[in-house]
Design a protein around this motif. Structure first.
Motif, PDB file in Angstrom:
ATOM      1  N   ARG A  71     -94.357 130.186  93.692  1.00  0.00           N
ATOM      2  CA  ARG A  71     -95.774 130.337  94.023  1.00  0.00           C
ATOM      3  C   ARG A  71     -96.020 131.698  94.663  1.00  0.00           C
ATOM      4  NH1 ARG A  71     -97.512 124.409  96.310  1.00  0.00           N
ATOM      5  NH2 ARG A  71     -96.042 123.314  94.992  1.00  0.00           N
ATOM      6  N   ARG A 116     -97.048 128.020  90.667  1.00  0.00           N
ATOM      7  CA  ARG A 116     -96.996 126.625  91.100  1.00  0.00           C
ATOM      8  C   ARG A 116     -96.549 125.706  89.971  1.00  0.00           C
ATOM      9  NH1 ARG A 116    -102.141 123.120  93.043  1.00  0.00           N
ATOM     10  NH2 ARG A 116    -102.407 122.981  90.800  1.00  0.00           N
ATOM     11  N   SER A 117     -96.932 126.044  88.745  1.00  0.00           N
ATOM     12  CA  SER A 117     -96.539 125.202  87.619  1.00  0.00           C
ATOM     13  C   SER A 117     -95.032 125.258  87.364  1.00  0.00           C
ATOM     14  CB  SER A 117     -97.294 125.608  86.363  1.00  0.00           C
ATOM     15  OG  SER A 117     -96.881 126.879  85.925  1.00  0.00           O
ATOM     16  N   ARG A 120     -91.937 122.967  90.418  1.00  0.00           N
ATOM     17  CA  ARG A 120     -91.451 121.596  90.500  1.00  0.00           C
ATOM     18  C   ARG A 120     -90.147 121.460  89.714  1.00  0.00           C
ATOM     19  NH1 ARG A 120     -94.895 116.121  90.128  1.00  0.00           N
ATOM     20  NH2 ARG A 120     -93.162 114.752  90.594  1.00  0.00           N
TER      21      ARG A 120
END
Length: 134
Positions: A71, A116-117, A120
């Protein structure tokens, strides 16, 4: 490749991760992997409520964790791309103080969401069932 985790050591190895369990009834439960006994496991949800399920009900287990590094990298890349475009368009180092300032802000936000994508990390977990965990 699924991550192999010993049943008895699973609370320590899965600490700090969000666990998603699909049960044989097709119900999905998620939370923190709190504890195990020989035939049971306990999940604690985000509200602090704990629920216990039988080990034999598990169809699949996935563990995920969120990181922040991508991020930040995306936000920095977006900002400097916007600032570079502003400086090139105005042929001035003070390009952000012109109408290009909102473009740099939009590029920063875009970079943040792209980063951000990628933040994870989700893995399939294979639980190695071993007796005698109590």
């Amino acid at each position: 490749m699924p991550e192999r985790v010993d049943w008895c050591r699973s609370p320590a190895l899965l600490a700090g991760r969000r666990i998603d369990v699909r049960l044989l009834s097709d119900e999905r439960v998620s939370g923190a992997w709190a504890s195990v006994k020989e035939g049971m496991f306990t999940l604690v949800d985000k509200d602090g409520r704990s629920r216990t399920y039988a080990r034999g009900q598990i169809r699949s287990v996935h563990a995920s964790r969120h990181r922040v590094s991508r991020r930040l990298l995306g936000a920095f890349a977006g900002f400097y791309a916007g600032a570079g475009a502003a400086a090139a368009a105005t042929r001035s180092a003070d390009g952000l103080q012109s109408a290009w300032g909102p473009v740099a802000v939009a590029a920063t936000l875009g970079g943040y969401f792209v980063g951000r994508s990628f933040d994870r990390d989700t893995r399939e977990i294979t639980l190695l069932f071993t007796p005698g965990c109590d």
